[in-house]
Design a protein around this motif. Sequence first.
Motif, PDB file in Angstrom:
ATOM      1  N   ASP A   1      -1.920   6.111   8.823  1.00 22.29           N
ATOM      2  CA  ASP A   1      -0.877   6.565   7.902  1.00 22.29           C
ATOM      3  C   ASP A   1      -1.105   6.050   6.491  1.00 22.29           C
ATOM      4  O   ASP A   1      -0.900   6.781   5.504  1.00 22.29           O
ATOM      5  CB  ASP A   1       0.495   6.110   8.402  1.00 22.29           C
ATOM      6  N   ILE A   2      -1.513   4.782   6.370  1.00 22.46           N
ATOM      7  CA  ILE A   2      -1.779   4.227   5.040  1.00 22.46           C
ATOM      8  C   ILE A   2      -2.950   4.938   4.391  1.00 22.46           C
ATOM      9  O   ILE A   2      -2.894   5.320   3.217  1.00 22.46           O
ATOM     10  CB  ILE A   2      -2.048   2.708   5.129  1.00 22.46           C
ATOM     11  N   ARG A   3      -4.022   5.133   5.142  1.00 22.35           N
ATOM     12  CA  ARG A   3      -5.202   5.801   4.575  1.00 22.35           C
ATOM     13  C   ARG A   3      -4.884   7.240   4.179  1.00 22.35           C
ATOM     14  O   ARG A   3      -5.307   7.713   3.123  1.00 22.35           O
ATOM     15  CB  ARG A   3      -6.359   5.753   5.579  1.00 22.35           C
ATOM     16  N   ARG A   4      -4.137   7.948   5.016  1.00 22.20           N
ATOM     17  CA  ARG A   4      -3.779   9.325   4.689  1.00 22.20           C
ATOM     18  C   ARG A   4      -2.945   9.382   3.418  1.00 22.20           C
ATOM     19  O   ARG A   4      -3.187  10.214   2.537  1.00 22.20           O
ATOM     20  CB  ARG A   4      -3.012   9.968   5.842  1.00 22.20           C
TER      21      ARG A   4
ATOM     22  N   ALA B   1       1.928   2.323  -0.338  1.00 20.05           N
ATOM     23  CA  ALA B   1       2.743   1.711   0.711  1.00 20.05           C
ATOM     24  C   ALA B   1       4.037   2.480   0.907  1.00 20.05           C
ATOM     25  O   ALA B   1       4.455   2.743   2.046  1.00 20.05           O
ATOM     26  CB  ALA B   1       3.031   0.250   0.359  1.00 20.05           C
ATOM     27  N   GLY B   2       4.688   2.864  -0.192  1.00 21.53           N
ATOM     28  CA  GLY B   2       5.931   3.616  -0.088  1.00 21.53           C
ATOM     29  C   GLY B   2       5.733   4.961   0.592  1.00 21.53           C
ATOM     30  O   GLY B   2       6.533   5.367   1.445  1.00 21.53           O
ATOM     31  N   ALA B   3       4.655   5.654   0.240  1.00 21.04           N
ATOM     32  CA  ALA B   3       4.382   6.960   0.844  1.00 21.04           C
ATOM     33  C   ALA B   3       4.067   6.841   2.322  1.00 21.04           C
ATOM     34  O   ALA B   3       4.348   7.754   3.112  1.00 21.04           O
ATOM     35  CB  ALA B   3       3.227   7.635   0.116  1.00 21.04           C
ATOM     36  N   ALA B   4       3.474   5.701   2.715  1.00 19.59           N
ATOM     37  CA  ALA B   4       3.129   5.482   4.121  1.00 19.59           C
ATOM     38  C   ALA B   4       4.287   4.887   4.915  1.00 19.59           C
ATOM     39  O   ALA B   4       4.202   4.752   6.143  1.00 19.59           O
ATOM     40  CB  ALA B   4       1.919   4.553   4.227  1.00 19.59           C
ATOM     41  N   GLY B   5       5.368   4.500   4.209  1.00 18.33           N
ATOM     42  CA  GLY B   5       6.520   3.922   4.886  1.00 18.33           C
ATOM     43  C   GLY B   5       6.309   2.498   5.349  1.00 18.33           C
ATOM     44  O   GLY B   5       6.878   2.072   6.357  1.00 18.33           O
ATOM     45  N   VAL B   6       5.478   1.732   4.606  1.00 25.04           N
ATOM     46  CA  VAL B   6       5.232   0.331   4.954  1.00 25.04           C
ATOM     47  C   VAL B   6       5.447  -0.535   3.730  1.00 25.04           C
ATOM     48  O   VAL B   6       5.573  -0.036   2.610  1.00 25.04           O
ATOM     49  CB  VAL B   6       3.789   0.126   5.490  1.00 25.04           C
ATOM     50  N   SER B   7       5.493  -1.835   3.934  1.00 23.34           N
ATOM     51  CA  SER B   7       5.641  -2.758   2.818  1.00 23.34           C
ATOM     52  C   SER B   7       4.292  -3.028   2.158  1.00 23.34           C
ATOM     53  O   SER B   7       3.228  -2.751   2.730  1.00 23.34           O
ATOM     54  CB  SER B   7       6.226  -4.086   3.312  1.00 23.34           C
ATOM     55  N   ARG B   8       4.346  -3.586   0.957  1.00 23.23           N
ATOM     56  CA  ARG B   8       3.113  -3.981   0.262  1.00 23.23           C
ATOM     57  C   ARG B   8       2.344  -5.003   1.101  1.00 23.23           C
ATOM     58  O   ARG B   8       1.117  -4.944   1.194  1.00 23.23           O
ATOM     59  CB  ARG B   8       3.485  -4.565  -1.103  1.00 23.23           C
ATOM     60  N   ARG B   9       3.081  -5.928   1.719  1.00 28.26           N
ATOM     61  CA  ARG B   9       2.434  -6.943   2.545  1.00 28.26           C
ATOM     62  C   ARG B   9       1.703  -6.297   3.718  1.00 28.26           C
ATOM     63  O   ARG B   9       0.582  -6.692   4.053  1.00 28.26           O
ATOM     64  CB  ARG B   9       3.481  -7.933   3.058  1.00 28.26           C
ATOM     65  N   THR B  10       2.328  -5.306   4.347  1.00 31.96           N
ATOM     66  CA  THR B  10       1.673  -4.607   5.460  1.00 31.96           C
ATOM     67  C   THR B  10       0.418  -3.902   4.988  1.00 31.96           C
ATOM     68  O   THR B  10      -0.610  -3.916   5.676  1.00 31.96           O
ATOM     69  CB  THR B  10       2.641  -3.606   6.109  1.00 31.96           C
ATOM     70  N   PHE B  11       0.483  -3.295   3.800  1.00 22.68           N
ATOM     71  CA  PHE B  11      -0.714  -2.643   3.257  1.00 22.68           C
ATOM     72  C   PHE B  11      -1.887  -3.616   3.250  1.00 22.68           C
ATOM     73  O   PHE B  11      -2.992  -3.289   3.716  1.00 22.68           O
ATOM     74  CB  PHE B  11      -0.443  -2.128   1.843  1.00 22.68           C
TER      75      PHE B  11
ATOM     76  N   TYR C   1      -3.947  -4.508   6.282  1.00 20.34           N
ATOM     77  CA  TYR C   1      -4.912  -3.517   6.765  1.00 20.34           C
ATOM     78  C   TYR C   1      -6.052  -3.258   5.780  1.00 20.34           C
ATOM     79  O   TYR C   1      -7.167  -2.951   6.206  1.00 20.34           O
ATOM     80  CB  TYR C   1      -4.188  -2.192   7.043  1.00 20.34           C
ATOM     81  N   PHE C   2      -5.781  -3.366   4.495  1.00 14.93           N
ATOM     82  CA  PHE C   2      -6.789  -3.048   3.480  1.00 14.93           C
ATOM     83  C   PHE C   2      -6.764  -4.111   2.384  1.00 14.93           C
ATOM     84  O   PHE C   2      -5.721  -4.682   2.086  1.00 14.93           O
ATOM     85  CB  PHE C   2      -6.527  -1.667   2.866  1.00 14.93           C
ATOM     86  N   ARG C   3      -7.930  -4.321   1.782  1.00 16.15           N
ATOM     87  CA  ARG C   3      -8.047  -5.344   0.753  1.00 16.15           C
ATOM     88  C   ARG C   3      -7.744  -4.822  -0.644  1.00 16.15           C
ATOM     89  O   ARG C   3      -7.560  -5.610  -1.573  1.00 16.15           O
ATOM     90  CB  ARG C   3      -9.454  -5.949   0.800  1.00 16.15           C
ATOM     91  N   SER C   4      -7.740  -3.513  -0.804  1.00 19.33           N
ATOM     92  CA  SER C   4      -7.461  -2.897  -2.094  1.00 19.33           C
ATOM     93  C   SER C   4      -7.197  -1.421  -1.863  1.00 19.33           C
ATOM     94  O   SER C   4      -7.420  -0.906  -0.766  1.00 19.33           O
ATOM     95  CB  SER C   4      -8.669  -3.049  -3.037  1.00 19.33           C
ATOM     96  N   LYS C   5      -6.732  -0.730  -2.891  1.00 22.53           N
ATOM     97  CA  LYS C   5      -6.512   0.708  -2.735  1.00 22.53           C
ATOM     98  C   LYS C   5      -7.848   1.422  -2.535  1.00 22.53           C
ATOM     99  O   LYS C   5      -7.920   2.420  -1.813  1.00 22.53           O
ATOM    100  CB  LYS C   5      -5.751   1.287  -3.919  1.00 22.53           C
ATOM    101  N   GLU C   6      -8.906   0.906  -3.167  1.00 23.02           N
ATOM    102  CA  GLU C   6     -10.230   1.520  -2.992  1.00 23.02           C
ATOM    103  C   GLU C   6     -10.692   1.413  -1.546  1.00 23.02           C
ATOM    104  O   GLU C   6     -11.307   2.338  -1.000  1.00 23.02           O
ATOM    105  CB  GLU C   6     -11.241   0.856  -3.933  1.00 23.02           C
TER     106      GLU C   6
END
Length: 218
Positions: A33-36, A56-66, A69-74
């Motif tokens: 969901d985050i990647r999509r 994070a908002g679009a995926a329905g998760v918190s910034r911390r949750t992001f 799973y991932f180290r950066s938006k890239e």
Amino acid sequence: MTPPPASQDAETEATGRAGGTLWDTRRRRTHRDIRRAARELALERGVAAVTVDEIAGAAGVSRRTFFNYFRSKEDALLEAPPALAPDAVERFVHADDFSFGAALADLVRGHARDIVRDPDGIATSHRLVTENPELAGFLLEMFAEAERALIAVFERRLARTGENIDPRLAAALTGCVMRMAVECRRAEAAPGDVPADPDALVAEVDRVLAGLRAVLAP
């Protein structure tokens, strides 16, 4: 600035953790969901205009949750090369009845099959880098990280066999073979697509290996 290394896939990270199948399923779903969300926003508005908070908002998760799973938006946007299958690595390291080259060819063929498990992800990564050149450095670092992992695998075998092989050269050539095979398959596909036929990509790997042997023949 040096791009951050690619994160491990959440499916791999979840293996062996407490919670069993339900835990694994939830992590896979959140990762997906985050990647999509990241890709949809970046394709619509461009990478520079998208923030981690928006993803994070679009995926329905918190910034911390992001960042769990991932180290950066890239990292969320790009598809890192899949890790070598552990059983394939062990076969390569302990294939005493085969030369380094023969064992490596078998390893590469198996890896080619793993690559096409997510052809859409590969195609989307390619499109994102094409439309957002600033991502190229991050993608190159992902490939460099994969090459370092490959060197470590080669060194394990060479420590056992004593074969006179430069692991860095072998890893660089292996990366070239894989990239060439994928690009040749891409050239034959419709624009933006990556053929999902594993046998076709394996056949392309064999053609590239044959071409390399011809180029290097004395």
